[in-house]
Write an enzyme that holds these catalytic residues in place. Structure first.
Site, mmCIF file in Angstrom:
data_model
loop_
_atom_site.group_PDB
_atom_site.id
_atom_site.type_symbol
_atom_site.label_atom_id
_atom_site.label_comp_id
_atom_site.label_asym_id
_atom_site.label_seq_id
_atom_site.Cartn_x
_atom_site.Cartn_y
_atom_site.Cartn_z
ATOM 1 N N SER A 1 0.777 -2.074 -3.780
ATOM 2 C CA SER A 1 -0.139 -2.925 -4.186
ATOM 3 C C SER A 1 -0.833 -3.688 -3.066
ATOM 4 O O SER A 1 -1.425 -3.167 -2.190
ATOM 5 C CB SER A 1 0.061 -3.699 -5.481
ATOM 6 O OG SER A 1 -0.857 -4.021 -6.234
ATOM 7 N N ASP B 1 -6.708 1.032 9.233
ATOM 8 C CA ASP B 1 -8.190 1.488 9.326
ATOM 9 C C ASP B 1 -8.716 0.605 10.682
ATOM 10 O O ASP B 1 -9.677 1.432 11.251
ATOM 11 C CB ASP B 1 -9.077 1.163 8.260
ATOM 12 C CG ASP B 1 -8.674 2.048 7.036
ATOM 13 O OD1 ASP B 1 -7.874 3.067 7.157
ATOM 14 O OD2 ASP B 1 -9.306 2.003 5.823
ATOM 15 N N LYS C 1 0.072 2.246 -5.566
ATOM 16 C CA LYS C 1 -0.465 1.521 -6.476
ATOM 17 C C LYS C 1 -2.000 1.105 -6.271
ATOM 18 O O LYS C 1 -1.954 0.118 -5.298
ATOM 19 C CB LYS C 1 0.444 0.360 -6.827
ATOM 20 C CG LYS C 1 -0.017 -0.682 -7.823
ATOM 21 C CD LYS C 1 0.277 0.080 -9.146
ATOM 22 C CE LYS C 1 -0.760 -0.837 -10.185
ATOM 23 N NZ LYS C 1 -2.134 -1.014 -9.888
#
Length: 449
Positions: free
Chosen positions: A303, A314, A328
């Protein structure tokens, strides 16, 4: 359109959460379709009323009406996905208290496994840790009462209580012929979510165990303290350890990511409707001043942890090292309802800056290294029927995400750092002892967003 007032995420067991004050219904069907749908719905509600009245009238013992309704609500929500649920007034208060990083209890992170409470990990310096509770333990009884038949929330409620009061846990542990019985005394659990130390003389190691209200400030202080302790010129880089971190507050995950970023998107959440998309962006200022960063993840990183790992990956601000995270990637909205209770309802998915959905896929590390799990730990897991590589994709009723779902990886971190191969590789990379094309990460190579 939902009005959102605060947002937080809790990982593998509880899900990603968005607290809201109210909701407005939306009518998306044509009038005739809407009328037909409403008619069908009312017929089903009449069916529910018939069954409810029959149970009240004919069950062998007089049932509690409120409990019947609560069980029906729980059944409705749990049929949607593993993370939607109902919280009564006490559960709702406990959730709010826990996000502040302080609550009364035993100090164990738990999940439900085959009807029993499974210990994910004891929290350092708590009654559970001091009593010798171990990761992988299965709790079968609480003060002599069977855990089977309880929801996870009900079991957690039984374990919490007034400070200085005792509770007896009956535990099944691999390697033990008989169940263990441990008596613990409840205490105030202060969760220190950020811990830091110097590794190898010139590396700052920062362990983030959860994302509570103190995490962002704790991280900033850790960076400042480590920089001062090592010396800015001597400091070679940071290791941010998110292994076995189940998540926490979304705004803290954003703040942790923002600590290392100068600009760009951190995360987006996308609901059923296009106008429910929200994007969170970084503010100028990298507190680590461009020092190399390695983020450690494993199958227990879920999460909010995955938001941080995905954002830094990224933007190529950090090298992600370890094994596949939990996966998650859904958001739950906490909606207050009557009786000071609330429902936790899945309302959106979250995405990394490049548009990747983490749901049932997780974050794949730039440098994959699966931590060896000792034979005795594997044996305990097998005896307890626990899958060592269980992730979101293996949860019954999880939100599907295409054909390429992944099953996660082991959520094991050796208690002794000398056995920690993932940490050792991170240190070797920063020291230059080992080389890898993924380290150091180059922000200039990131795709603009």
């Amino acid at each position: 359109m939902m009005r959102r007032t605060s947002v937080f995420l809790i990982g593998a067991a509880a899900g990603a959460l968005v607290a809201v004050g109210a909701t407005q219904p939306r009518l998306l069907l044509q009038p005739t379709q809407a009328m037909a749908a409403a008619s069908d719905t009312y017929r089903q509600l009449n069916l529910f009323g018939d069954v409810f009245e029959r149970v009240r009238a004919d069950y062998v013992e007089k049932p509690d009406d409120a409990k019947l309704i609560e069980a029906a609500i729980n059944g409705m929500l749990s049929s949607l996905d593993p993370h939607s649920t109902y919280m009564d007034a006490k559960d709702f208060r406990d959730m709010q208290v826990q996000t502040r990083g302080q609550f009364g209890g035993l100090g164990i992170e738990v999940t439900m496994e085959d009807g029993l409470v499974k210990v994910v990990a004891p929290i350092d310096d708590t009654p559970a840790a001091k009593a010798g509770v171990q990761a992988g333990d299965l709790i079968t009884k609480l003060d002599g009462d069977e855990v089977k038949g309880l929801t996870l929330s009900q079991a957690v409620e039984k374990m919490r209580g007034a400070v200085a009061t005792p509770i007896k846990l009956t535990i099944i542990r691999k390697g033990q012929d008989k169940p263990l019985e441990l008596t613990l005394t409840r205490d105030i659990i202060n969760i220190k979510s950020v811990r830091a130390r110097v590794e190898d003389g010139d590396i700052g190691y920062i362990r983030i165990t959860s994302f509570s209200e103190q995490t962002g400030d704790g991280l900033k202080k850790a960076i400042e303290d480590l920089t001062k302790q090592i010396g800015e010129d001597k400091l070679k880089g940071f290791i941010v350890d998110l292994r076995n971190n189940p998540g926490g507050l979304l705004d803290q995950a954003i703040e942790v990511s923002d600590t290392f970023l100068d600009r760009g998107e951190i995360v987006s959440t996308r609901g059923r409707e296009a106008d429910e998309t929200e994007r969170r962006n970084a503010r100028p200022g990298d507190l680590a001043k461009g020092k190399p960063v390695i983020v450690l993840i494993n199958g227990g990183s879920a999460s909010a942890s995955e938001i941080v790992a995905g954002a830094l990956q990224d933007h190529k601000r950090a090298t992600i090292l370890g094994s596949l995270s939990f996966g998650k990637g859904s958001v739950q909205t906490v909606i207050p309802v009557s009786g000071n209770a609330a429902i936790k309802l899945t309302t959106a998915r979250y995405y990394t800056p490049s548009g990747r959905s983490i749901q049932a896929k997780g974050i794949s590390p730039d440098i994959e290294l699966v931590q060896d799990v000792p034979a005795e730990v594997k044996e305990k897991a097998e005896a307890a029927g626990v899958e060592m590589t269980r992730g979101e994709a293996s949860l019954k009723g999880h939100l599907k995400n295409g054909e390429d779902e992944k099953t996660g990886s082991p959520a094991y971190v050796p208690p002794d750092p000398k056995d920690d191969t993932q940490l050792k590789l991170a240190i070797d990379l920063i020291q230059g002892v080992q080389k890898n094309a993924a380290y150091p990460a180059d922000p200039k190579a990131a795709v603009p967003n």
